[in-house]
Design a protein around this motif. Structure first.
Motif, PDB file in Angstrom:
ATOM      1  N   ASN A 352      -1.110 -16.540 -15.427  1.00 16.42           N
ATOM      2  CA  ASN A 352      -2.470 -16.611 -14.886  1.00 16.42           C
ATOM      3  C   ASN A 352      -2.455 -17.101 -13.430  1.00 16.42           C
ATOM      4  O   ASN A 352      -3.280 -16.688 -12.613  1.00 16.42           O
ATOM      5  N   LYS A 355      -1.239 -14.279 -11.287  1.00 20.67           N
ATOM      6  CA  LYS A 355      -1.986 -13.033 -11.403  1.00 20.67           C
ATOM      7  C   LYS A 355      -2.767 -12.741 -10.119  1.00 20.67           C
ATOM      8  O   LYS A 355      -2.824 -11.595  -9.653  1.00 20.67           O
ATOM      9  N   SER A 356      -3.376 -13.799  -9.562  1.00 17.49           N
ATOM     10  CA  SER A 356      -4.152 -13.595  -8.323  1.00 17.49           C
ATOM     11  C   SER A 356      -3.238 -13.125  -7.193  1.00 17.49           C
ATOM     12  O   SER A 356      -3.583 -12.227  -6.412  1.00 17.49           O
ATOM     13  N   GLU A 357      -2.040 -13.746  -7.125  1.00 14.28           N
ATOM     14  CA  GLU A 357      -1.080 -13.320  -6.111  1.00 14.28           C
ATOM     15  C   GLU A 357      -0.670 -11.876  -6.352  1.00 14.28           C
ATOM     16  O   GLU A 357      -0.515 -11.087  -5.406  1.00 14.28           O
ATOM     17  N   TYR A 358      -0.520 -11.571  -7.627  1.00 15.36           N
ATOM     18  CA  TYR A 358      -0.136 -10.203  -7.982  1.00 15.36           C
ATOM     19  C   TYR A 358      -1.215  -9.216  -7.552  1.00 15.36           C
ATOM     20  O   TYR A 358      -0.925  -8.131  -7.036  1.00 15.36           O
ATOM     21  N   ASP A 359      -2.486  -9.630  -7.776  1.00 13.17           N
ATOM     22  CA  ASP A 359      -3.586  -8.739  -7.383  1.00 13.17           C
ATOM     23  C   ASP A 359      -3.587  -8.510  -5.861  1.00 13.17           C
ATOM     24  O   ASP A 359      -3.829  -7.385  -5.393  1.00 13.17           O
ATOM     25  N   LYS A 360      -3.319  -9.607  -5.127  1.00 10.13           N
ATOM     26  CA  LYS A 360      -3.256  -9.468  -3.671  1.00 10.13           C
ATOM     27  C   LYS A 360      -2.127  -8.540  -3.267  1.00 10.13           C
ATOM     28  O   LYS A 360      -2.289  -7.675  -2.408  1.00 10.13           O
ATOM     29  N   LYS A 362      -0.881  -6.324  -5.017  1.00  5.39           N
ATOM     30  CA  LYS A 362      -1.223  -4.975  -5.451  1.00  5.39           C
ATOM     31  C   LYS A 362      -2.099  -4.287  -4.403  1.00  5.39           C
ATOM     32  O   LYS A 362      -1.924  -3.096  -4.105  1.00  5.39           O
ATOM     33  N   GLU A 363      -3.039  -5.074  -3.852  1.00  3.31           N
ATOM     34  CA  GLU A 363      -3.906  -4.511  -2.808  1.00  3.31           C
ATOM     35  C   GLU A 363      -3.084  -4.150  -1.568  1.00  3.31           C
ATOM     36  O   GLU A 363      -3.271  -3.083  -0.961  1.00  3.31           O
TER      37      GLU A 363
END
Length: 417
Positions: A352, A355-360, A362-363
């Motif tokens: 968790n 995950k935010s780092e992963y989303d970044k 990903k962007e």
């Protein structure tokens, strides 16, 4: 016996003549031996007579219910079988006796009250022979006719008999009331009591003939009441013992014998019929014994089922032990899984967080992919241009080679000229 003695005498006589004829051919046969044989031949009939058997009864005629005394003679110590048959040939008495030291034997039995009338045969049998004798069973002479009675006494006697009949009938119904419904029979008995009361009134009024007739009617009603009750009771008892007759229990069989003896009796009054109550009691006892026997069988079946259940319980306990062992293993595995779960929860928490780092990322990756795609388009365009330029270069080279070759050919041609 005379014939047997004659045979012996003839044998001895022949032996004597044979001795005279041989005259010395039989030197071992002495005159004393011949004399002994003659004596034996003469005494043989006496021995045969001594070995005979006789039998007799103390009377030639008996009444039913009387006691018959049988006696006879036989060689001392001889076993004698005594058998008595009625006029129909049915054996009514059997006995076994041994002749005493004087050669005498005796046996006694009592005739039944309903013994058949006629000639009975007594047979005494032994190893030495058989003897028979007969006696008759005759009916008892009836009582002498009563002296003539006056109308008043006749009515009183009838009333007395009616009172006795009613009393006995009432006693019987009271005895049977515990085993069956006697209301119908009591109604008839009450009617008899009413007739008896009327008979007494007529007696007091001097109407002796009417009193007599009413007393007779009362007696007949009372008699009909107790006889009907007895018949009904017998039928009820037979219904009770019908199923019991299949039982092999010796106690029940003995009770059934006692019941049948009572049922076969002929009752002369309600008082004598009170014993039918005993038949009811025996029938109920036999019925209860049958129920007890059935309960015992059911108890045995229940015991068998109990043992089967105990075996099943034992099996279940074994399975429970196995399950408890499995439970222990599962608990250990559960503890291990809980540890794994804790680790997974930690990983999930880390996941968790990232995950935010992963989303970044990903962007950013998406943007980079767009840039790469744009660059790839440009590269593709440049590649196409380069390819076009290369084609032109190759074409120019070929043209140059062709022109060079043509010039060379012309030069060679001019040189030769």
């Amino acid at each position: 016996m005379e014939r047997l003695g004659s045979i012996w005498r003839c044998t001895v006589s022949y032996s004597v003549h044979r001795y005279d004829y041989c005259n010395g051919l039989m030197p071992m046969l002495s005159r004393k031996l011949i004399a002994s044989m003659v004596v034996v031949a003469l005494l043989m009939p006496l021995f045969v007579m001594a070995a005979s058997i006789t039998v007799k009864t103390d009377k030639s005629e008996y009444y039913p219910g009387s006691t018959v005394k049988i006696s006879g003679t036989a060689p001392p110590g001889t076993n004698v079988a005594i058998q008595v048959k009625d006029p129909a040939g049915t054996t009514v008495w059997v006995d076994q006796k041994t002749a005493d030291s004087n050669g005498a034997f005796s046996s006694t039995f009592k005739l039944k009250n309903n013994a058949k009338l006629g000639t009975y045969t007594v047979t005494a049998s032994s190893a030495v022979g058989k003897a028979t004798t007969n006696f008759k069973v005759v009916s008892k002479p009836g009582p002498p006719p009563p002296p003539p009675t006056s109308p008043e006494q006749k009515a009183k006697n009838a009333i007395s008999l009616a009172e006795k009949e009613i009393s006995c009938a009432e006693e019987l119904l009271d005895a049977l009331a515990d085993f069956m419904n006697v209301s119908d029979f009591r109604s008839k008995l009450e009617e008899a009591k009413t007739k008896l009361a009327s008979a007494k009134q007529e007696l007091n009024s001097g109407n002796y003939e009417k009193a007599y007739n009413l007393a007779i009617t009362a007696r007949e009603l009372a008699e009909d009441a107790w006889k009907s009750a007895v018949d009904y009771a017998k039928q009820l008892i037979k219904d009770i013992i019908e199923e019991l007759e299949k039982s092999e229990d010796p106690v029940i069989q003995k009770l059934l014998e006692m019941i049948n003896e009572i049922l076969e009796k002929s009752f002369s009054s309600g008082c004598s019929a009170v014993v039918i109550k005993d038949a009811f009691m025996y029938a109920k006892a036999a019925e209860n014994l049958t129920k007890i026997s059935e309960y015992e069988k059911k108890a045995e079946e229940a015991e068998k089922i109990r043992k089967e259940l105990e075996d099943k319980i034992s099996e279940l306990e074994s399975k429970i032990e196995e399950l408890e062992s499995c439970k222990s293993d599962l608990e250990q595995k559960l503890a291990s899984l809980e540890d794994e779960n804790a680790k997974l929860q930690f990983i999930a928490e880390e996941y968790n967080k990232t995950k935010s780092e992963y989303d970044k990322l990903k962007e950013e990756k998406a943007k980079l992919e767009e840039d790469v795609n744009s660059l790839q388009s440009k590269i593709n365009a440049l590649t196409a241009e380069i390819a076009s330029l290369k084609e032109r270069q190759y074409l120019m080279l070929i043209i140059g080679l062709i022109i060079g070759a043509a010039i060379a050919a012309l030069a060679v041609k001019f040189t030769k000229k």
